[in-house]
Design an enzyme around this catalytic site. Structure first.
Site, PDB file in Angstrom:
ATOM      1  N   ASP A   1       2.110   2.484   3.545  1.00  0.00           N
ATOM      2  CA  ASP A   1       1.324   3.712   3.369  1.00  0.00           C
ATOM      3  C   ASP A   1       1.099   4.442   4.693  1.00  0.00           C
ATOM      4  O   ASP A   1       1.224   5.670   4.761  1.00  0.00           O
ATOM      5  CB  ASP A   1      -0.032   3.339   2.762  1.00  0.00           C
TER       6      ASP A   1
ATOM      7  N   HIS B   1       2.508   8.401   5.010  1.00  0.00           N
ATOM      8  CA  HIS B   1       1.685   9.595   5.278  1.00  0.00           C
ATOM      9  C   HIS B   1       2.370  10.543   6.262  1.00  0.00           C
ATOM     10  O   HIS B   1       2.485  11.737   5.989  1.00  0.00           O
ATOM     11  CB  HIS B   1       0.296   9.195   5.781  1.00  0.00           C
TER      12      HIS B   1
ATOM     13  N   ASP C   1       0.835  -1.207   0.000  1.00  0.00           N
ATOM     14  CA  ASP C   1       0.000   0.000   0.000  1.00  0.00           C
ATOM     15  C   ASP C   1       0.868   1.255   0.000  1.00  0.00           C
ATOM     16  O   ASP C   1       1.713   1.436   0.874  1.00  0.00           O
ATOM     17  CB  ASP C   1      -0.945  -0.001   1.198  1.00  0.00           C
TER      18      ASP C   1
ATOM     19  N   SER D   1      -7.009   4.582  -1.293  1.00  0.00           N
ATOM     20  CA  SER D   1      -6.845   3.127  -1.354  1.00  0.00           C
ATOM     21  C   SER D   1      -8.153   2.393  -1.622  1.00  0.00           C
ATOM     22  O   SER D   1      -8.124   1.248  -2.085  1.00  0.00           O
ATOM     23  CB  SER D   1      -6.225   2.608  -0.057  1.00  0.00           C
TER      24      SER D   1
ATOM     25  N   GLU E   1      -2.023  -7.663   1.979  1.00  0.00           N
ATOM     26  CA  GLU E   1      -1.701  -6.235   1.951  1.00  0.00           C
ATOM     27  C   GLU E   1      -0.634  -5.876   2.981  1.00  0.00           C
ATOM     28  O   GLU E   1      -0.816  -6.131   4.176  1.00  0.00           O
ATOM     29  CB  GLU E   1      -2.944  -5.381   2.252  1.00  0.00           C
TER      30      GLU E   1
ATOM     31  N   HIS F   1      -1.145   2.775  -5.114  1.00  0.00           N
ATOM     32  CA  HIS F   1      -0.874   4.169  -5.500  1.00  0.00           C
ATOM     33  C   HIS F   1       0.491   4.497  -4.925  1.00  0.00           C
ATOM     34  O   HIS F   1       1.089   3.668  -4.228  1.00  0.00           O
ATOM     35  CB  HIS F   1      -1.930   5.129  -4.929  1.00  0.00           C
TER      36      HIS F   1
ATOM     37  N   THR G   1      -8.267  -1.436   1.602  1.00  0.00           N
ATOM     38  CA  THR G   1      -7.740  -2.466   0.703  1.00  0.00           C
ATOM     39  C   THR G   1      -8.397  -3.831   0.945  1.00  0.00           C
ATOM     40  O   THR G   1      -8.954  -4.415   0.005  1.00  0.00           O
ATOM     41  CB  THR G   1      -6.204  -2.528   0.819  1.00  0.00           C
TER      42      THR G   1
ATOM     43  N   ASP H   1     -10.240  -1.835   6.703  1.00  0.00           N
ATOM     44  CA  ASP H   1      -9.625  -0.728   5.977  1.00  0.00           C
ATOM     45  C   ASP H   1      -9.894  -0.905   4.468  1.00  0.00           C
ATOM     46  O   ASP H   1     -10.372  -1.944   4.023  1.00  0.00           O
ATOM     47  CB  ASP H   1      -8.115  -0.719   6.267  1.00  0.00           C
TER      48      ASP H   1
HETATM   49 ZN   LIG Z   1      -2.848   6.306   2.146  1.00  0.00          ZN
END
Ligand SMILES: [Zn+2]
Length: 600
Positions: A405, A409, A152, A201, A400, A448, A262, A260
């Site tokens: 990710d 952030h 992720d 996501s 995942e 992404h 994903t 979440d």
């Molecule tokens: Zn994110």
């Protein structure tokens, strides 16, 4: 009533009669069609959207939204120049005036079994709409198993940093590769959604799991004007397709909350990814044989301490009733995995997101002391493959690595690098399985990207203020992280020469040029006016920290996703279809083609 409006079904005969009327598209209609595609000026819309690619035989909803209330008798609907009832057999729902915006017609669970171009034309007073879809079929099944890894938010610099830390580099050459570096096939993936260049996501995973684009925060639906999150036009997910069409097993593994975006997009259909109690219920309803991760708070009734549900539904009990082995610690996971009779496995190991490998193995920060018995992605991947592979009909496993990710952030690149190393280790387990099971397609891809990049080396020995310690070009040289342990992790990150890793988008924050040994970086905090300002903690901890003025709007508390292409790696039968630049919806297409899910 679900839509809060008057709904009624249209009889098939009246539809047929209406649709028999000759079509004659007006100039106005063409203009409206153009506008609705490019802006909000014309509110009328059709779903699936223009140029949608639809797997033959998959289930999806057709929704027609007109921008005024009209009589049902005045709407003419044609599919491939025939009255729609000739092809679509389901009974439509008519909403006379949806949310005061106009009439809507919905066909639920449509299936188009024949491949080809489909043109849907809708004519109503003062409005004509048209969309063209590409319905595609697949050949026979080519693989027994698919293991689909999502890193992720994994951007190229996360991979490079992980390779530097885990393998080492000297005189320009890396001393080794990450497990997915040497896969034979790769592609650049475009990740933008139906509404925005920048995806989240939910939206991007939904493209992988359904083959359809959708909007930020949405999964398994097209975002229409429906007022209820769960009423938007749905598209079938790969997990649902597999369960409906094959005898394969399905596994869902994440080190985030299982609700979440994903893992949620494997099984859910909602406008809002925040519908976590609903997503938890969908995980149970999915029938997936292996479900492992965090997010236990949504599986327990509200009367249980720590629950985040607003009802008394006890999903853990329901999993048990459905024959799942329940596991809550790393040890229980290992024991259940090795038990010969385990066919269905449900494990939750943390009320929230699980802890990352830098904290679990070395720093013991964040919530590691509170939850010392968490497995990690490698443990969960190993268990999932072992249990799922008992099914002679094969399996589809999604794993995942969510925390890459979660750490990108807040600009915490070291934690993101450690979890990229963990993803590499998890992929290694899948590659080992594929050695004895070569009929396995393995895909590793971000959903992404983020904005990070490696810009040089911070050298504490350089004189002058903090900024002058960043060496670039020849001044950078190489970092001096210690050689990694057997699991690929260096046991020290606060070394005297370390990567100068900078993010390209950020809120106000203090740049310390040091790893955050006391817990995940919190770059910004809410100031008195409600806007995010640099977290003063870091200037208190380190008086030479550099104040960096944010380049994001001041309502952003952390870094954001980017539209940069994602790098996908793949191996095994079917993986040769990954090459060049591809859209994220095409990843779904490769998977369903490999599994023969649209065989005519
Ligand atoms: Zn994110």
């Amino acid at each position: 009533m679900r839509f809060g409006d008057i709904t009624r079904s249209i009889s098939l005969t009246s539809f047929l009669a209406m649709a028999m009327t000759t079509l004659n598209l007006t100039r106005l209609a063409a203009l409206c069609f153009f506008l609705f595609q490019t802006s909000w000026l014309c509110a009328a819309a059709l779903y699936p959207i223009q140029n949608a690619a639809i797997l033959a035989g998959s289930k999806f909803d057709i929704k027609i939204e007109l921008d005024q209330a009209v009589n049902l008798e005045d709407i003419k609907i044609q599919l491939n120049a025939e009255p729609i009832v000739k092809i679509v057999k389901v009974q439509p729902i008519f909403i006379a005036n949806e949310a005061g915006k106009g009439s809507s017609i919905i066909y639920r669970d449509v299936q188009l079994n024949k491949a080809g171009k489909y043109s849907l034309i809708v004519q109503a007073p003062q409005t004509s709409l048209e969309v063209v879809w590409d319905v595609y079929s697949t050949g026979p099944r080519k693989v027994k198993n698919v293991i689909f890894f999502i890193g992720d938010g994994m951007t190229i610099a996360n991979r490079t940093a992980a390779r530097v830390l885990s393998k080492g580099i000297s005189e320009g050459k890396y001393q080794g590769k990450l497990s997915f570096d040497d896969m034979p096939n790769m592609a650049l993936i475009g990740t933008s959604g139906s509404d925005s260049l920048i995806t989240d996501s939910a939206n991007s995973m939904s493209a992988y799991t359904t083959g359809h684009k959708t909007a930020v925060n949405a999964m398994g639906v097209y975002v229409s004007r429906a007022t209820d999150n769960l009423s938007h036009p749905k598209v079938e997910t790969i997990a649902e397709l597999i369960k409906r069409k094959t005898k394969m097993s399905v596994g869902i593994v994440s080190d985030a909350e299982l609700e979440d975006a994903t893992p949620g997009a494997m099984v859910s259909h909602t406008r809002r990814r925040a519908d976590k109690p609903y997503i938890a219920e969908q995980l149970l309803a999915s029938g997936a044989e292996v479900i492992l991760g965090g997010g236990s708070a949504y599986f327990y009734p509200q009367s249980t301490k720590g629950s985040k549900r607003k009802d008394e539904i006890n999903l853990v009990e329901e999993f048990k009733r459905d024959g799942y082995q329940l596991v809550f610690t790393k040890e229980e996971l290992a024991n259940a995995t090795h038990a010969a009779d385990t066919r269905k496995l449900f494990g939750v190991f943390h009320p929230d997101n699980m802890d990352g490998s830098l904290d679990r193995f070395f720093l013991k920060k964040n919530t590691v002391e509170q939850y010392p018995n968490q497995p990690d992605l490698t443990d969960m991947t190993r268990s999932a493959i072992e249990v799922l592979s008992k099914n002679p009909n094969g399996f589809f496993l999604m794993v995942e690595a969510a925390l890459i990710d979660k750490f990108n952030h807040p600009l915490d690149w070291e934690r993101a690098a450690f979890d990229t190393i963990m993803l590499s280790n998890a992929v290694d387990i899948a590659k080992n399985f594929a050695k004895t099971h070569p009929d396995t397609l393995i895909i590793v891809t971000p959903d992404h990207t983020h904005s990070g990049s490696i810009n040089g080396v911070v050298n504490d020995a350089k004189p002058g203020p903090l900024r002058e310690k960043v060496g670039v070009y020849a001044d950078a040289g190489y970092p001096n992280y210690p050689k990694a342990n057997v699991d690929g992790y260096p046991n020290k990150i606060d070394v005297s020469k370390r990567l100068a890793f900078f993010y390209g988008n950020y809120p106000d924050h203090y740049e310390t040029l040091h790893p955050k040994l006391d817990g995940t970086f919190i770059p910004a905090v809410k100031g008195e006016d409600g806007q995010f300002v640099a977290n003063p903690k870091y200037i208190q901890l380190q008086e030479d920290a550099i104040h960096v003025g944010g380049n994001l709007p001041s309502n952003q508390e952390s870094g954001v996703h980017t539209a940069d292409d994602a790098v996908l790696n793949a191996m095994g039968p079917g993986s040769e279809q990954f090459h060049g630049f591809m859209d994220n919806t095409e990843v779904f297409r490769v998977m369903v083609e490999s599994l023969g899910l649209g065989r005519q």
